[in-house]
Write a protein that holds these residues in place. Sequence first.
Motif, PDB file in Angstrom:
ATOM      1  N   GLY A 183      -3.763   0.557  -0.747  1.00 28.71           N
ATOM      2  CA  GLY A 183      -4.178  -0.297  -1.848  1.00 28.71           C
ATOM      3  C   GLY A 183      -4.902  -1.515  -1.332  1.00 28.71           C
ATOM      4  N   ALA A 184      -4.809  -2.589  -2.110  1.00 25.68           N
ATOM      5  CA  ALA A 184      -5.531  -3.805  -1.743  1.00 25.68           C
ATOM      6  C   ALA A 184      -4.898  -4.479  -0.531  1.00 25.68           C
TER       7      ALA A 184
ATOM      8  N   SER B  71      -3.111  -4.425   3.029  1.00 30.73           N
ATOM      9  CA  SER B  71      -2.974  -3.502   4.152  1.00 30.73           C
ATOM     10  C   SER B  71      -1.540  -3.421   4.636  1.00 30.73           C
ATOM     11  N   THR B  72      -0.709  -4.388   4.243  1.00 30.69           N
ATOM     12  CA  THR B  72       0.643  -4.419   4.789  1.00 30.69           C
ATOM     13  C   THR B  72       1.653  -3.629   3.969  1.00 30.69           C
ATOM     14  N   ILE B  73       1.246  -3.166   2.789  1.00 26.93           N
ATOM     15  CA  ILE B  73       2.171  -2.367   1.993  1.00 26.93           C
ATOM     16  C   ILE B  73       1.394  -1.309   1.236  1.00 26.93           C
ATOM     17  N   ALA B  74       1.934  -0.106   1.218  1.00 27.17           N
ATOM     18  CA  ALA B  74       1.264   0.980   0.522  1.00 27.17           C
ATOM     19  C   ALA B  74       1.404   0.785  -0.978  1.00 27.17           C
ATOM     20  N   ARG B  75       0.447   1.301  -1.716  1.00 29.15           N
ATOM     21  CA  ARG B  75       0.473   1.164  -3.168  1.00 29.15           C
ATOM     22  C   ARG B  75       0.951   2.479  -3.765  1.00 29.15           C
TER      23      ARG B  75
ATOM     24  N   ARG C  30      -6.191  10.842  -1.187  1.00 29.87           N
ATOM     25  CA  ARG C  30      -5.812   9.427  -1.143  1.00 29.87           C
ATOM     26  C   ARG C  30      -4.365   9.239  -0.691  1.00 29.87           C
ATOM     27  N   LEU C  31      -3.584  10.310  -0.694  1.00 25.96           N
ATOM     28  CA  LEU C  31      -2.164  10.167  -0.413  1.00 25.96           C
ATOM     29  C   LEU C  31      -1.938   9.811   1.051  1.00 25.96           C
ATOM     30  N   ILE C  32      -1.054   8.848   1.286  1.00 25.61           N
ATOM     31  CA  ILE C  32      -0.739   8.471   2.668  1.00 25.61           C
ATOM     32  C   ILE C  32       0.771   8.521   2.878  1.00 25.61           C
TER      33      ILE C  32
ATOM     34  N   ASN D  55      -9.023  -0.725   7.093  1.00 22.99           N
ATOM     35  CA  ASN D  55      -8.642   0.681   7.279  1.00 22.99           C
ATOM     36  C   ASN D  55      -7.484   0.771   8.246  1.00 22.99           C
ATOM     37  N   LEU D  56      -6.419   0.110   7.852  1.00 23.12           N
ATOM     38  CA  LEU D  56      -5.256   0.007   8.715  1.00 23.12           C
ATOM     39  C   LEU D  56      -4.571   1.346   8.877  1.00 23.12           C
TER      40      LEU D  56
END
Lengths: 146, 336
Positions: free
Chosen positions: B33-34, B36-40, B52-54, B142-143
């Motif tokens: 998401g916006a 980089s330190t936490i997934a959305r 898009r899945l991580i 693009n972490l």
Amino acid sequence: MTESSEQKWEPRIIGFLCNWCSYTGADLAGVSRIQYPANIRIIKVMCSGRVNPQFVLKAFQEGADGVLVSGCHPGDCHYIEGNYHARRKLTLLKDLLEFMGVDSSRFQMSWVSASEGQKFAEVVSKFTDQIKQLGPQVKLSEEGLE
Amino acid sequence: MTDYPALENEIRKHAREWLESGAVKYVVGYERGAYSTIARPGIFYKPEDVERLIWDPTCVNNLTKILVEEIQYKPKRGEEPDLRPVGIVVKPCDSKTIIELIKENIVPRERVKIIGAISLGSINPDKLEKAVQSIPAGKLKNLKIVQEGEDFVVKYDGGELKVPRDGVLNDKCKVCKNHNPVIHDVFIGTKVEHHEQDDYDDLKEIEAMSEDERYQYWKEQLSRCVRCYACRDTCPLCYCVECVFDKTKPFNWNEKTVDLPENFFYHMVRAMHLAGRCIDCGECERACPMDIPIRKLNRILLKQAKERFKIYPGMNIEDDVMFGSYDTDDPGEGIW
């Protein structure tokens, strides 16, 4: 209107008594003229299992100095299992009160049967003395209010 | 298989399969998401969306709340509800929440298809932000975060930074000994062995204090509470359609006034309502804007439920609900 300087603080204790055992036991104490302190205000519930932990916390919030919940002895509940449920809920409540530093000895449970008028009087006397030692309850009712 | 890129591929494979066959309505998972330190959290409707899945250590959210909303959804008049199962990607802690939801008959087992992945610990976004302070924000777009040994490696545009585990790991991950999903339709990863029990060290400090010190501690913490109810709103197990704290009839259990007695009441009642049900996913504490240690309240009752009544929430669908069951031999010391 001035308050008399003789007026001492008297604890206000709320008692939730189950209809079939503890309330009847308390009634027996009365009929037998057994003296016990008048600080307790009794609320009759049909079963100790009816007592929601929120009742206890609300009583403290409104200024109760002590709360007593009394039911039938384990195995003798009129509704078979209500007192077992009460035991689970209220033992955990006591643990939580202890963890928060809120005088968990202000909350007490007891098992009083319908024939135990004397025991009821003893429970109330003992509890009232205990609360008198602890003084007024402010932690959940007045603390933090200006 | 324990490295994150391999786990990610495996998860994508299954999600894509389910979407292609129409076995699920949609898949709930994580995406970049916006921040980089936490997934959305992300919802994937079509097989091509799964790109898009991580899956990496920044996947922190407990996504199971969406299952509650899905089940409690009331279709509009004339609308035919789509009753296909919902696919969901869960960490071990989240899978315990699903067990609780199924146990309490909120979510039927057949309405959810679970991709359960092993977890080696998730990262606290605030701590990660501090750790990557030195890297200019533009390079963090693009972490990619991977685990190397015990520590994490942050791969950014033009370099990589090794981040020691203890510095960024979530508090809840430090005490968790449950690294395998307890319920799944698909098991992603190689089973992780572990043996020790959680010994509630984080509570020992408070338990060692005197009664007044404990009260002062909680007075200090709960004075900051602004009663935003974020903890309640984010908790998947707070699913009551009408919450007791919103009730105004016949009287307000909990006034809307924000003062210390009301705050104590709110937190204590909420802890009691979650006793024996909370599995310590940590979302409440993460959501709290005032950094109140809410997990401690839930954990003390979790500990007591285990010690007194041998209740282990979130482990087995067949288990009893704590306050809905009893044992004639329950401990009752201290009862007159």
